[in-house]
Design an enzyme around this catalytic site. Structure first.
Site, PDB file in Angstrom:
ATOM      1  N   TYR A  21      -4.767  24.683  73.379  1.00  0.00           N
ATOM      2  CA  TYR A  21      -4.591  23.809  74.548  1.00  0.00           C
ATOM      3  C   TYR A  21      -5.114  22.439  74.156  1.00  0.00           C
ATOM      4  O   TYR A  21      -6.304  22.272  73.871  1.00  0.00           O
ATOM      5  CB  TYR A  21      -5.347  24.354  75.759  1.00  0.00           C
ATOM      6  CG  TYR A  21      -4.669  25.513  76.436  1.00  0.00           C
ATOM      7  CD1 TYR A  21      -3.887  25.303  77.569  1.00  0.00           C
ATOM      8  CD2 TYR A  21      -4.797  26.808  75.947  1.00  0.00           C
ATOM      9  CE1 TYR A  21      -3.249  26.366  78.199  1.00  0.00           C
ATOM     10  CE2 TYR A  21      -4.171  27.867  76.566  1.00  0.00           C
ATOM     11  CZ  TYR A  21      -3.397  27.644  77.697  1.00  0.00           C
ATOM     12  OH  TYR A  21      -2.773  28.689  78.312  1.00  0.00           O
ATOM     13  N   MET A  72      -1.716  35.464  82.891  1.00  0.00           N
ATOM     14  CA  MET A  72      -1.834  34.561  84.030  1.00  0.00           C
ATOM     15  C   MET A  72      -0.949  35.072  85.163  1.00  0.00           C
ATOM     16  O   MET A  72      -0.022  35.848  84.937  1.00  0.00           O
ATOM     17  CB  MET A  72      -1.396  33.140  83.656  1.00  0.00           C
ATOM     18  CG  MET A  72      -2.278  32.436  82.655  1.00  0.00           C
ATOM     19  SD  MET A  72      -1.700  30.732  82.351  1.00  0.00           S
ATOM     20  CE  MET A  72      -3.077  30.111  81.381  1.00  0.00           C
ATOM     21  N   HIS A 124       4.658  31.305  86.835  1.00  0.00           N
ATOM     22  CA  HIS A 124       4.276  31.387  85.424  1.00  0.00           C
ATOM     23  C   HIS A 124       3.400  32.602  85.155  1.00  0.00           C
ATOM     24  O   HIS A 124       2.436  32.872  85.875  1.00  0.00           O
ATOM     25  CB  HIS A 124       3.512  30.123  85.020  1.00  0.00           C
ATOM     26  CG  HIS A 124       3.158  30.072  83.568  1.00  0.00           C
ATOM     27  ND1 HIS A 124       4.109  29.973  82.565  1.00  0.00           N
ATOM     28  CD2 HIS A 124       1.959  30.106  82.933  1.00  0.00           C
ATOM     29  CE1 HIS A 124       3.507  29.941  81.390  1.00  0.00           C
ATOM     30  NE2 HIS A 124       2.199  30.023  81.586  1.00  0.00           N
ATOM     31  N   HIS A 154       4.752  25.541  74.602  1.00  0.00           N
ATOM     32  CA  HIS A 154       4.934  26.624  75.580  1.00  0.00           C
ATOM     33  C   HIS A 154       4.959  26.105  77.005  1.00  0.00           C
ATOM     34  O   HIS A 154       5.855  26.422  77.780  1.00  0.00           O
ATOM     35  CB  HIS A 154       3.818  27.654  75.419  1.00  0.00           C
ATOM     36  CG  HIS A 154       3.981  28.864  76.268  1.00  0.00           C
ATOM     37  ND1 HIS A 154       3.375  29.003  77.504  1.00  0.00           N
ATOM     38  CD2 HIS A 154       4.706  29.993  76.076  1.00  0.00           C
ATOM     39  CE1 HIS A 154       3.700  30.177  78.021  1.00  0.00           C
ATOM     40  NE2 HIS A 154       4.503  30.792  77.181  1.00  0.00           N
ATOM     41  N   HIS A 155       3.957  25.344  77.402  1.00  0.00           N
ATOM     42  CA  HIS A 155       4.011  24.680  78.708  1.00  0.00           C
ATOM     43  C   HIS A 155       3.131  23.435  78.704  1.00  0.00           C
ATOM     44  O   HIS A 155       2.277  23.257  77.836  1.00  0.00           O
ATOM     45  CB  HIS A 155       3.645  25.637  79.861  1.00  0.00           C
ATOM     46  CG  HIS A 155       2.198  26.042  79.929  1.00  0.00           C
ATOM     47  ND1 HIS A 155       1.721  27.221  79.417  1.00  0.00           N
ATOM     48  CD2 HIS A 155       1.127  25.425  80.479  1.00  0.00           C
ATOM     49  CE1 HIS A 155       0.428  27.320  79.648  1.00  0.00           C
ATOM     50  NE2 HIS A 155       0.039  26.241  80.285  1.00  0.00           N
ATOM     51  N   HIS A 188       2.279  35.080  81.293  1.00  0.00           N
ATOM     52  CA  HIS A 188       2.419  35.128  79.845  1.00  0.00           C
ATOM     53  C   HIS A 188       3.312  36.309  79.461  1.00  0.00           C
ATOM     54  O   HIS A 188       4.140  36.748  80.259  1.00  0.00           O
ATOM     55  CB  HIS A 188       1.044  35.168  79.184  1.00  0.00           C
ATOM     56  CG  HIS A 188       0.385  33.824  79.105  1.00  0.00           C
ATOM     57  ND1 HIS A 188      -0.907  33.619  78.699  1.00  0.00           N
ATOM     58  CD2 HIS A 188       0.857  32.583  79.404  1.00  0.00           C
ATOM     59  CE1 HIS A 188      -1.208  32.331  78.731  1.00  0.00           C
ATOM     60  NE2 HIS A 188      -0.152  31.676  79.164  1.00  0.00           N
ATOM     61  N   HIS A 222       0.139  23.243  75.972  1.00  0.00           N
ATOM     62  CA  HIS A 222      -0.154  24.563  75.411  1.00  0.00           C
ATOM     63  C   HIS A 222       0.789  24.792  74.233  1.00  0.00           C
ATOM     64  O   HIS A 222       2.008  24.878  74.412  1.00  0.00           O
ATOM     65  CB  HIS A 222       0.041  25.647  76.472  1.00  0.00           C
ATOM     66  CG  HIS A 222      -0.119  27.044  75.946  1.00  0.00           C
ATOM     67  ND1 HIS A 222       0.290  28.148  76.654  1.00  0.00           N
ATOM     68  CD2 HIS A 222      -0.642  27.519  74.785  1.00  0.00           C
ATOM     69  CE1 HIS A 222       0.034  29.238  75.947  1.00  0.00           C
ATOM     70  NE2 HIS A 222      -0.528  28.878  74.810  1.00  0.00           N
TER      71      HIS A 222
END
Length: 598
Positions: free
Chosen positions: A240, A490, A422, A272-273, A424, A343
Site C-alpha cells: 500500500y 475485506m 469490494h 489492484h485498487h 479480496h 494497492h
C-alpha cells in the site's frame, strides 16, 4: 453343399465385420487428428453471423499478473450476446479461457485455442469434476477472426448470454469469474488436456455493464490528476503506497462530477485498487510523503487523511455523479492536502516496474444543488473477523447500527444513489440491505460496483444498514483473517449519497471479549493446552485451532449472536459518541441470509 454355403456366408460376414471395423478406425483416427466440432482457425475467413461491435472493445481487463493475456469485451443487449477479444502477447501452443460459478477449474465452461502440431483449432469445451477437458457437442462460442499483430495474437469470438446448454455458464448481472490458462505444448487431441496440469489463474469482471450513454460533463469542467510520483513498485506481494498531494492555495469550492482511473501502461495487472482521501481541515499542514502506508516512520498526520474523495478497483469504469449532486473539493472548511493510496498486488514479485497510476478528478466551479458524500460500510479491517478454511459458503456481516445513524444522520435522512463493493480473493458476493424497525426494507446494492441509473434510495435516522459478504475458502487449509493483504479479506461498500454529513465510516466487528470466550471454549473442547489468554495475537489463536465442521459452526454462531464493536467515525477520524454496544442482530441476519440464499 449346404455346409459350403454356410462357410461362404461366415467368410462374407467376417469380411464385412473387418471392413466396418477398419472404417470405424479410420473415422476415429481422423476425428483424433482433426476435431469434428473444432474450427481450423486459419482456414476460415472472418464471417460473423451479425455485424461486429465497434472496435476496440470498450471494456477490458488484464488476466495474468505479467499482462501477457488481456481480455476485452462488448455487450449487445439487442442480440443478447457478448463479443469477446483475447490478446495474447506471446502465444506458444494455445490458451484456455473459461467461466465457472466461483472460479473453479472443474465443471467450467471453456473456449480453447490449441495447436495440434500442424494446425491451430478453436472450440467450445468443458471440464469435468476432475478438470479433464472435452469438446462440447453444442458449439456456442462462435469464432469470428484471429490475427497476429506486432503486439500480440488477437482472437475474436462471441457467445449468447444463455445457450440452454447445461454445460454452459449463464452470463448474467453481477460478478463473472474468468479462468485462464496457457498451453506449453501441442495437443494431438483436446482430451489430453487437464486444467490441473497447466498454468492457470482467475480474474473477476462485471461483464454485463449498463447499456446507457455516459452523462454529459459541464462545459467548464477541469481535470486534476492525483497520481503516484513515478514509484518503483516493490517486489513483494502486497504494497500500500501513500503519497501526499497539495491542491492549489486558496482553491475555491468546486464539485467533483466524475472521476476515472489513470493506470500506467504495463501495470494494469498489478494495480489492484486506488483511493484518494482528503485530510482533515483541522490539520493545517501535512508533511510531504511518498512511501509505504505501513511504514512506522511515516508522518502521524497521515492518519487524519480519511475523507474519501474517490475509490477505484480493478475492472471498474468511470464514475459519474447525478445531475443534482457533486462531491465538494476546495473552499472554506476543506483541506488542501490529499492522500493517494495505491494497492499493488504483485504475486510474481516482479521488479523494476515504475508506476504513476492514480485517479483523474473532473470538477466544476458551477456548484450543484447538493453536496455529495461517501460513507464506508461493512467490516473493520481487523483479524478479529475470520473465515474458516475449507468453506464452500461462509457469511460475514458488518453493521451500521441505528445508534450510529441516529447520532450522525440529519433529521431528513440521506439519499443513496450509488455504491462500490469490494472484497479480496475469497469473496464471492456483497450485499447491503436497509433494515427499518426490525424489517428488511430493501436491497441498497448487490454485487455491482455502481449504478449509472442513479436509483436513489432514502436512508432515515434510526435505520440499520447491514453489509453481508459471502466467501469461499475451499482451496485454503488455514483460516483467512480480515486485513489489508490480498490473502486476507475485506468486506466493504463505499456508499455515495447526499446531502453530505460528517459520517465517514460506519462499520463493525465482533466484540473481542466474546471472541476470546470462543477461543477458550473451543480449546477446552479440543483438549488443547495452548495459550488463549490474549498473550498471542488473534491471528495466531485462529491458526492454532483444529478446524472442523463444529469449530466453524460455533464461530458462525458467535458472529451472528455476540455483541459487536461499532465504529461510527467522523471525517476527521474521530468517533461519534458510539462505541462498543450490545446489538441484537441475529433475527436480521437470519432474514438476510434467507434472502441471499433464495
Amino acid at each position: 453343399m449346404r455346409v459350403l454355403n454356410r462357410n461362404v456366408r461366415l467368410q462374407d460376414v467376417t469380411i464385412l465385420y473387418l471392413t466396418a471395423l477398419a472404417a470405424l478406425m479410420v473415422i476415429l483416427v481422423a476425428s483424433y487428428q482433426a476435431p469434428i466440432h473444432a474450427v481450423d482457425v486459419f482456414s476460415l475467413e472472418s464471417s460473423p453471423s451479425s455485424p461486429l461491435p465497434p472496435l476496440p472493445m470498450p471494456f477490458r481487463v488484464p488476466l495474468d499478473p505479467r499482462g501477457y493475456l488481456q481480455f476485452a469485451w462488448n455487450v449487445s443487449y439487442a442480440n443478447q450476446e457478448v463479443y469477446m477479444s483475447l490478446k495474447v502477447r506471446e502465444i506458444q501452443h494455445g490458451v484456455v479461457l473459461g467461466m465457472s460459478d466461483r472460479g473453479e477449474l472443474t465443471n467450467a465452461d471453456l473456449v480453447v485455442l490449441w495447436d495440434s502440431g500442424t494446425k491451430s483449432y478453436f472450440g467450445d469445451a468443458w471440464s469435468d469434476s476432475e478438470g479433464h477437458v472435452s469438446l462440447d457437442s453444442q458449439q456456442d462460442y462462435e469464432f469470428i477472426e484471429a490475427e497476429q499483430k506486432a503486439d500480440g495474437f488477437y482472437l475474436l469470438f462471441k457467445r449468447p448470454f444463455s445457450t440452454c446448454d447445461p454445460r454452459d455458464y449463464l452470463i448474467e448481472e453481477g460478478t463473472v469469474h474468468i479462468i485462464y490458462g496457457f498451453l506449453d505444448q501441442p495437443l494431438a487431441s483436446l482430451e489430453q488436456l487437464n486444467l490441473s496440469r497447466i498454468h492457470t489463474g482467475i480474474q473477476r469482471v462485471l461483464m454485463l455493464r449498463p447499456d446507457t450513454p455516459s452523462p454529459t460533463l459541464p462545459p467548464d469542467v477541469q481535470m486534476l490528476d492525483v497520481v503516484a510520483p513515478n514509484v518503483i513498485i516493490p517486489n513483494q506481494e502486497t504494497t500500500y503506497w501513500c503519497f501526499i498531494q497539495k491542491l492549489p492555495e486558496n482553491m475555491p469550492k468546486n464539485h467533483i462530477v466524475m472521476y476515472e482511473s489513470v493506470i500506467t501502461p504495463g501495470n494494469e495487472a498489478i494495480v489492484h485498487h486506488i483511493e484518494v482521501f482528503e485530510c482533515s481541515p483541522d490539520v493545517r499542514a501535512v508533511p510531504d510523503y511518498s512511501g509505504s502506508c505501513d511504514d512506522k516512520m511515516k508522518p502521524g498526520k497521515l492518519n487524519f487523511c480519511r475523507h474519501v474523495l474517490a475509490a477505484w478497483a480493478m475492472g471498474a469504469e468511470a464514475f459519474y455523479y447525478p445531475p443534482d449532486a457533486g462531491l465538494p473539493m476546495g473552499g472554506p472548511g476543506s483541506s488542501r492536502f490529499l492522500r493517494l493510496e495505491v494497492h499493488y498486488h504483485n504475486p510474481l514479485l516482479i521488479s523494476g516496474h515504475h508506476d504513476s497510476s492514480g485517479i483523474r478528478l473532473y470538477y466544476t466551479p458551477s456548484l450543484r444543488r447538493y453536496d455529495a458524500g461517501i460513507m464506508e460500510l461493512g467490516l473493520v479491517y481487523t483479524p478479529v473477523m475470520a473465515i474458516p478454511p475449507k468453506q464452500h459458503t461462509f457469511y460475514l456481516s458488518g453493521y451500521c447500527t441505528a445508534k450510529c445513524t441516529q447520532t450522525a444522520l440529519p433529521q431528513g435522512g440521506i439519499y443513496i444513489f450509488a455504491s462500490q463493493l469490494h472484497t479480496h480473493l475469497a469473496g464471492n458476493g456483497v450485499r447491503t440491505v436497509l433494515v427499518r424497525e426490525g424489517r428488511e426494507l430493501e436491497v441498497v446494492q448487490e454485487d455491482q460496483h455502481f449504478s449509472t441509473h442513479y436509483q436513489v434510495r432514502k436512508s432515515r435516522v434510526g435505520d440499520v444498514l447491514i453489509t453481508k459478504c459471502t466467501y469461499n475458502t475451499e482451496d485454503r487449509s488455514k483460516p483467512t483473517v480480515g486485513g489489508f493483504g490480498i490473502m486476507e479479506e475485506m468486506c466493504v461498500n463505499y456508499v455515495h449519497y447526499y446531502p453530505r454529513t460528517h459520517l465517514e465510516l460506519c462499520k463493525s466487528h465482533v466484540d473481542p471479549g466474546y471472541l476470546q470466550k470462543y477461543f477458550n471454549f473451543i480449546n477446552r473442547f479440543q483438549g488443547s493446552d495452548l495459550c488463549v489468554c490474549g498473550e498471542v495475537s488473534v491471528t495466531e489463536q485462529y491458526s492454532q485451532l483444529q478446524w472442523d465442521t463444529f469449530t466453524g459452526e460455533v464461530l458462525d454462531s458467535l458472529y451472528n449472536t455476540a455483541p459487536i464493536s461499532m465504529h461510527c467515525n467522523q471525517s476527521t477520524a474521530r468517533l461519534f459518541p458510539v462505541s462498543i454496544q450490545p446489538f441484537t442482530h441475529s433475527l436480521s441476519h437470519a432474514h438476510t441470509q434467507r434472502r441471499i440464499s433464495s
